[in-house]
Design a protein around this motif. Sequence first.
Motif, PDB file in Angstrom:
ATOM      1  N   PRO A  50      35.827  50.496  36.567  1.00  0.00           N
ATOM      2  CA  PRO A  50      34.554  50.043  37.106  1.00  0.00           C
ATOM      3  C   PRO A  50      34.099  50.973  38.214  1.00  0.00           C
ATOM      4  O   PRO A  50      34.878  51.351  39.069  1.00  0.00           O
ATOM      5  N   ARG A  51      32.814  51.300  38.194  1.00  0.00           N
ATOM      6  CA  ARG A  51      32.298  52.246  39.189  1.00  0.00           C
ATOM      7  C   ARG A  51      30.855  51.911  39.478  1.00  0.00           C
ATOM      8  O   ARG A  51      30.042  51.802  38.579  1.00  0.00           O
ATOM      9  N   GLY A  52      30.512  51.770  40.770  1.00  0.00           N
ATOM     10  CA  GLY A  52      29.139  51.504  41.141  1.00  0.00           C
ATOM     11  C   GLY A  52      28.705  50.137  40.645  1.00  0.00           C
ATOM     12  O   GLY A  52      29.398  49.147  40.744  1.00  0.00           O
ATOM     13  N   GLY A  53      27.482  50.066  40.076  1.00  0.00           N
ATOM     14  CA  GLY A  53      26.945  48.807  39.615  1.00  0.00           C
ATOM     15  C   GLY A  53      27.511  48.375  38.275  1.00  0.00           C
ATOM     16  O   GLY A  53      27.364  47.238  37.875  1.00  0.00           O
ATOM     17  N   GLY A  54      28.110  49.255  37.498  1.00  0.00           N
ATOM     18  CA  GLY A  54      28.608  48.872  36.190  1.00  0.00           C
ATOM     19  C   GLY A  54      29.903  49.565  35.862  1.00  0.00           C
ATOM     20  O   GLY A  54      30.598  50.091  36.721  1.00  0.00           O
ATOM     21  N   TRP A  55      30.202  49.604  34.567  1.00  0.00           N
ATOM     22  CA  TRP A  55      31.449  50.187  34.115  1.00  0.00           C
ATOM     23  C   TRP A  55      31.135  51.553  33.525  1.00  0.00           C
ATOM     24  O   TRP A  55      30.719  51.670  32.381  1.00  0.00           O
ATOM     25  N   ALA A  56      31.283  52.580  34.323  1.00  0.00           N
ATOM     26  CA  ALA A  56      30.940  53.931  33.896  1.00  0.00           C
ATOM     27  C   ALA A  56      32.203  54.705  33.593  1.00  0.00           C
ATOM     28  O   ALA A  56      33.296  54.374  34.047  1.00  0.00           O
ATOM     29  N   LYS A  57      32.056  55.785  32.804  1.00  0.00           N
ATOM     30  CA  LYS A  57      33.186  56.636  32.498  1.00  0.00           C
ATOM     31  C   LYS A  57      33.536  57.473  33.710  1.00  0.00           C
ATOM     32  O   LYS A  57      32.690  58.149  34.269  1.00  0.00           O
ATOM     33  N   ALA A  58      34.750  57.405  34.129  1.00  0.00           N
ATOM     34  CA  ALA A  58      35.183  58.176  35.298  1.00  0.00           C
ATOM     35  C   ALA A  58      36.581  58.684  35.045  1.00  0.00           C
ATOM     36  O   ALA A  58      37.418  58.003  34.451  1.00  0.00           O
ATOM     37  N   LYS A  59      36.825  59.899  35.516  1.00  0.00           N
ATOM     38  CA  LYS A  59      38.139  60.494  35.357  1.00  0.00           C
ATOM     39  C   LYS A  59      39.038  60.041  36.492  1.00  0.00           C
ATOM     40  O   LYS A  59      38.786  60.344  37.646  1.00  0.00           O
ATOM     41  N   VAL A  60      40.070  59.295  36.144  1.00  0.00           N
ATOM     42  CA  VAL A  60      40.982  58.770  37.146  1.00  0.00           C
ATOM     43  C   VAL A  60      42.376  59.270  36.841  1.00  0.00           C
ATOM     44  O   VAL A  60      42.861  59.138  35.709  1.00  0.00           O
ATOM     45  N   ALA A  61      43.011  59.841  37.830  1.00  0.00           N
ATOM     46  CA  ALA A  61      44.348  60.387  37.640  1.00  0.00           C
ATOM     47  C   ALA A  61      45.368  59.286  37.762  1.00  0.00           C
ATOM     48  O   ALA A  61      45.463  58.620  38.777  1.00  0.00           O
ATOM     49  N   THR A  62      46.136  59.070  36.702  1.00  0.00           N
ATOM     50  CA  THR A  62      47.221  58.095  36.729  1.00  0.00           C
ATOM     51  C   THR A  62      48.442  58.725  36.111  1.00  0.00           C
ATOM     52  O   THR A  62      48.365  59.496  35.162  1.00  0.00           O
ATOM     53  N   GLN A 147      40.954  45.145  34.486  1.00  0.00           N
ATOM     54  CA  GLN A 147      40.902  46.205  33.476  1.00  0.00           C
ATOM     55  C   GLN A 147      42.293  46.577  32.976  1.00  0.00           C
ATOM     56  O   GLN A 147      42.509  46.744  31.784  1.00  0.00           O
ATOM     57  N   THR A 148      43.232  46.723  33.914  1.00  0.00           N
ATOM     58  CA  THR A 148      44.589  47.119  33.522  1.00  0.00           C
ATOM     59  C   THR A 148      45.353  45.979  32.852  1.00  0.00           C
ATOM     60  O   THR A 148      46.317  46.217  32.116  1.00  0.00           O
ATOM     61  N   THR A 149      44.936  44.741  33.093  1.00  0.00           N
ATOM     62  CA  THR A 149      45.650  43.590  32.529  1.00  0.00           C
ATOM     63  C   THR A 149      45.037  43.111  31.220  1.00  0.00           C
ATOM     64  O   THR A 149      45.769  42.778  30.272  1.00  0.00           O
ATOM     65  N   PHE A 150      43.711  43.066  31.155  1.00  0.00           N
ATOM     66  CA  PHE A 150      43.050  42.495  29.985  1.00  0.00           C
ATOM     67  C   PHE A 150      42.071  43.436  29.282  1.00  0.00           C
ATOM     68  O   PHE A 150      41.631  43.139  28.176  1.00  0.00           O
ATOM     69  N   GLY A 151      41.706  44.552  29.916  1.00  0.00           N
ATOM     70  CA  GLY A 151      40.651  45.398  29.385  1.00  0.00           C
ATOM     71  C   GLY A 151      41.112  46.673  28.741  1.00  0.00           C
ATOM     72  O   GLY A 151      42.266  46.805  28.279  1.00  0.00           O
ATOM     73  N   SER A 152      40.220  47.652  28.722  1.00  0.00           N
ATOM     74  CA  SER A 152      40.462  48.908  28.013  1.00  0.00           C
ATOM     75  C   SER A 152      41.490  49.793  28.694  1.00  0.00           C
ATOM     76  O   SER A 152      41.902  50.805  28.136  1.00  0.00           O
ATOM     77  N   MET A 153      41.929  49.445  29.905  1.00  0.00           N
ATOM     78  CA  MET A 153      42.921  50.254  30.610  1.00  0.00           C
ATOM     79  C   MET A 153      44.347  49.741  30.413  1.00  0.00           C
ATOM     80  O   MET A 153      45.264  50.149  31.112  1.00  0.00           O
ATOM     81  N   ARG A 154      44.549  48.847  29.472  1.00  0.00           N
ATOM     82  CA  ARG A 154      45.897  48.295  29.264  1.00  0.00           C
ATOM     83  C   ARG A 154      46.873  49.395  28.853  1.00  0.00           C
ATOM     84  O   ARG A 154      48.034  49.355  29.225  1.00  0.00           O
ATOM     85  N   CYS A 163      39.715  41.163  26.536  1.00  0.00           N
ATOM     86  CA  CYS A 163      38.301  40.915  26.793  1.00  0.00           C
ATOM     87  C   CYS A 163      37.535  42.231  26.803  1.00  0.00           C
ATOM     88  O   CYS A 163      38.107  43.296  27.072  1.00  0.00           O
ATOM     89  N   SER A 164      36.257  42.151  26.539  1.00  0.00           N
ATOM     90  CA  SER A 164      35.416  43.338  26.602  1.00  0.00           C
ATOM     91  C   SER A 164      35.182  43.728  28.054  1.00  0.00           C
ATOM     92  O   SER A 164      35.314  42.908  28.977  1.00  0.00           O
ATOM     93  N   ASP A 165      34.832  44.988  28.256  1.00  0.00           N
ATOM     94  CA  ASP A 165      34.558  45.463  29.608  1.00  0.00           C
ATOM     95  C   ASP A 165      33.387  44.712  30.235  1.00  0.00           C
ATOM     96  O   ASP A 165      33.364  44.460  31.438  1.00  0.00           O
ATOM     97  N   ARG A 166      32.380  44.372  29.429  1.00  0.00           N
ATOM     98  CA  ARG A 166      31.220  43.636  29.947  1.00  0.00           C
ATOM     99  C   ARG A 166      31.612  42.264  30.459  1.00  0.00           C
ATOM    100  O   ARG A 166      31.152  41.825  31.516  1.00  0.00           O
ATOM    101  N   THR A 167      32.464  41.565  29.728  1.00  0.00           N
ATOM    102  CA  THR A 167      32.922  40.248  30.173  1.00  0.00           C
ATOM    103  C   THR A 167      33.726  40.352  31.456  1.00  0.00           C
ATOM    104  O   THR A 167      33.554  39.540  32.379  1.00  0.00           O
TER     105      THR A 167
END
Length: 355
Positions: A50-62, A147-154, A163-167
């Motif tokens: 999640p970034r700013g007002g919505g869920w944008a694509k961002a490069k995050v180092a993990t 996001q890491t528990t239920f979303g696309s970052m699992r 769940c979807s990112d929007r939800t």
Amino acid sequence: MKKYNQSASPSRTASIIALCLLLLSVQLSYAKLSIIPQKAPSSLNLQTVPRGGGWAKAKVATVASSSPSKSTAKQQSSSAITEGLKNTLASGLAAACSKTILAPFDTLKTVQQHVSAAIAALGSMPSVGLYFGVYSYCKKTIGETLQTTFGSMRGDTEHPAVCSDRTLQTLTIIASAAIGNTVASFSRVPYEVVKQSLQTGQYSSTLQAASTMWRDGGMRSFFPLGGVSIQMVRDIPYAIFTLLSYEFIKENWVLKRTEEDPSKRWFFDMVAGATAGGIGSYLTNPMDVIKTRLQTTGGSSKYGGSIVKCAAVVLEEGGPTAFLRGSVPRLMHKIPANGCFFVFYEFFRRALHVE
């Protein structure tokens, strides 16, 4: 009704303070206060956060392991705290500017009588700053956790996103707004009680109101029975409706319309904020009617601090339409106030380099 006379000095004081804070924010923007990220590990995953007002694509180092390292978790926590503090300053400055400009409309909602802008500006800054600071911190931390528990970052191919990112975005905004307003409500009640006592003509000055109320009832005068609970009952739904509306309009309209021409961003921020504020205000007007009755002097003793009893009396007096009393002047205040607030809020966020 007493005629309220007050010199211009408090208003000048509020304006000077707002100007000083504005200059401070500009100095901070030139200093480019921002967190310097640590050097990323060699093994990385690119994920959606999640970034700013919505869920944008961002490069995050993990780290490409099953769990993030302690240093990464510590850095994320520090980032959330810093962003929260920046949002606290940005929202406090925005509140001071918008309240100073539109204080007479807030008074009109209560009793159609003038009150100094200094009271509205200085009184609202702590609660608004605290609210948006906590909201920003929670939105960042809760959003990443969901996001890491239920979303696309699992990151688990055997167990796809629940769940979807929007939800998850919607749930994050609701939870963050509720937590932020719960914390801020305790600091907002004394200001609301004193402000409404001045607006209804019971006292001629802030000092007289505070000293008399303290002499007559001590701390209980500033926290009347039912005052905190009804403040939360009104403010939490208001925050949820307003911020859900604003975040949706910002992501789907403001950012898209201003992508090619950022110079018009202020206008779209104003329209988005005004629309969101109108939606939140109208839907929560019944709670505002009850809040005003409970928090004005004598209201708490008349209704015993009971929200249910107060609501029953209002219903008996005028039927369901009684809960819409004051909705027109409240909208006259909240629509332009939110429009002004979000213009200043987004400006100060950009000045402070808030992500």
